[in-house]
Design a protein around this motif. Structure first.
Motif, PDB file in Angstrom:
ATOM      1  N   ARG A   1      16.777 -10.598   1.889  1.00  0.00           N
ATOM      2  CA  ARG A   1      17.952  -9.749   1.747  1.00  0.00           C
ATOM      3  C   ARG A   1      19.228 -10.516   2.090  1.00  0.00           C
ATOM      4  NH1 ARG A   1      14.632  -6.291   4.769  1.00  0.00           N
ATOM      5  NH2 ARG A   1      16.105  -6.225   6.499  1.00  0.00           N
ATOM      6  N   THR A   2      19.159 -11.351   3.124  1.00  0.00           N
ATOM      7  CA  THR A   2      20.316 -12.139   3.543  1.00  0.00           C
ATOM      8  C   THR A   2      20.744 -13.115   2.449  1.00  0.00           C
ATOM      9  OG1 THR A   2      19.640 -11.961   5.850  1.00  0.00           O
ATOM     10  CG2 THR A   2      21.188 -13.709   5.322  1.00  0.00           C
ATOM     11  N   VAL A   3      19.784 -13.824   1.885  1.00  0.00           N
ATOM     12  CA  VAL A   3      20.097 -14.796   0.829  1.00  0.00           C
ATOM     13  C   VAL A   3      20.565 -14.083  -0.438  1.00  0.00           C
ATOM     14  CG1 VAL A   3      19.155 -16.633  -0.610  1.00  0.00           C
ATOM     15  CG2 VAL A   3      18.539 -16.504   1.779  1.00  0.00           C
TER      16      VAL A   3
ATOM     17  N   SER B   1      18.922 -20.825  -5.474  1.00  0.00           N
ATOM     18  CA  SER B   1      19.198 -21.518  -6.733  1.00  0.00           C
ATOM     19  C   SER B   1      20.199 -20.745  -7.582  1.00  0.00           C
ATOM     20  CB  SER B   1      17.904 -21.726  -7.519  1.00  0.00           C
ATOM     21  OG  SER B   1      17.038 -22.577  -6.810  1.00  0.00           O
ATOM     22  N   LEU B   2      20.057 -19.432  -7.610  1.00  0.00           N
ATOM     23  CA  LEU B   2      20.997 -18.612  -8.376  1.00  0.00           C
ATOM     24  C   LEU B   2      22.428 -18.760  -7.846  1.00  0.00           C
ATOM     25  CD1 LEU B   2      18.960 -15.316  -8.865  1.00  0.00           C
ATOM     26  CD2 LEU B   2      19.682 -16.912 -10.648  1.00  0.00           C
TER      27      LEU B   2
ATOM     28  N   MET C   1      10.936 -15.557 -10.522  1.00  0.00           N
ATOM     29  CA  MET C   1      10.675 -16.069  -9.191  1.00  0.00           C
ATOM     30  C   MET C   1      11.283 -15.181  -8.110  1.00  0.00           C
ATOM     31  SD  MET C   1      10.591 -20.196  -9.475  1.00  0.00           S
ATOM     32  CE  MET C   1      12.259 -20.504  -9.890  1.00  0.00           C
ATOM     33  N   ALA C   2      12.324 -14.408  -8.460  1.00  0.00           N
ATOM     34  CA  ALA C   2      12.939 -13.520  -7.491  1.00  0.00           C
ATOM     35  C   ALA C   2      12.010 -12.370  -7.110  1.00  0.00           C
ATOM     36  CB  ALA C   2      14.257 -12.968  -8.026  1.00  0.00           C
ATOM     37  N   ARG C   3      10.926 -12.194  -7.868  1.00  0.00           N
ATOM     38  CA  ARG C   3       9.951 -11.150  -7.562  1.00  0.00           C
ATOM     39  C   ARG C   3       8.586 -11.735  -7.194  1.00  0.00           C
ATOM     40  NH1 ARG C   3      12.033  -9.200 -12.660  1.00  0.00           N
ATOM     41  NH2 ARG C   3      13.780  -7.847 -12.253  1.00  0.00           N
ATOM     42  N   ASP C   4       8.543 -13.014  -6.911  1.00  0.00           N
ATOM     43  CA  ASP C   4       7.288 -13.697  -6.576  1.00  0.00           C
ATOM     44  C   ASP C   4       6.673 -13.099  -5.309  1.00  0.00           C
ATOM     45  OD1 ASP C   4       5.900 -16.462  -7.453  1.00  0.00           O
ATOM     46  OD2 ASP C   4       5.700 -16.189  -5.273  1.00  0.00           O
TER      47      ASP C   4
END
Length: 161
Positions: A77-79, A16-17, A1-4
């Motif tokens: 990028r901030t998250v 979530s991470l 999902m981090a590359r969705d």
């Protein structure tokens, strides 16, 4: 999902991470590197005469944060930056390697990302998982001369604490 493909999904994935309480050191380190890190020499081990399969690597975690800090949207990028700091509490080795990515984020074009990076570094220092290396000092000192007055003032406030 981090590359969705959807920005909101990527943001939620990193949020979530950040809430993870326990993560193996191997997965954490793999998330910082795009190269697959081998966790075993490839030989099977044995316990009480029974052969065990070799330890698995974590290719699905490969480079999650490398992609997150290079995302085209500053919100992601901030998250990602915030999550790097949140997970740094779980492993000192991870914290040291995450520091390399955070130092690169000090040069981000967006003020919000630079401010979050400062907050993340401050949080890491507060939790005792920040160990600044000499190779990072020029980058950290350079932020004191940031062109943006908001960022400069934030640095001075954090230093004085």
């Amino acid at each position: 999902m981090a590359r969705d493909m959807c920005t909101e999904v990527r943001i939620e994935a990193f949020n979530s991470l950040a809430k993870m309480q326990r993560v193996s050191g191997g997965v954490l380190l793999q998330s910082l590197s795009k190269k697959i890190i081998k966790t075993d020499t490839g030989s099977a081990s044995s316990v009480k005469g029974k052969k065990l399969p070799p330890k698995l690597s974590f290719p699905c975690a490969a480079g999650i944060f490398a992609h997150g800090v290079e995302d085209e949207f500053y919100q992601v990028r901030t998250v990602a930056c915030k999550t790097l700091g949140a997970l740094a509490k779980l492993s000192n080795q991870y914290a040291q390697k995450a520091l390399d990515l955070l130092m690169d984020m000090m040069n981000d074009d967006t003020e919000a990302v630079r401010l979050q990076t400062l907050q993340t570094l401050f949080d890491m220092a507060t939790y005792g998982c920040l160990s600044m290396q000499e190779k990072h000092m020029h980058m950290f000192l350079g932020i004191l001369m940031d062109a943006n007055i908001v960022v400069r003032n934030a640095v001075w406030r954090k230093i004085r604490r």
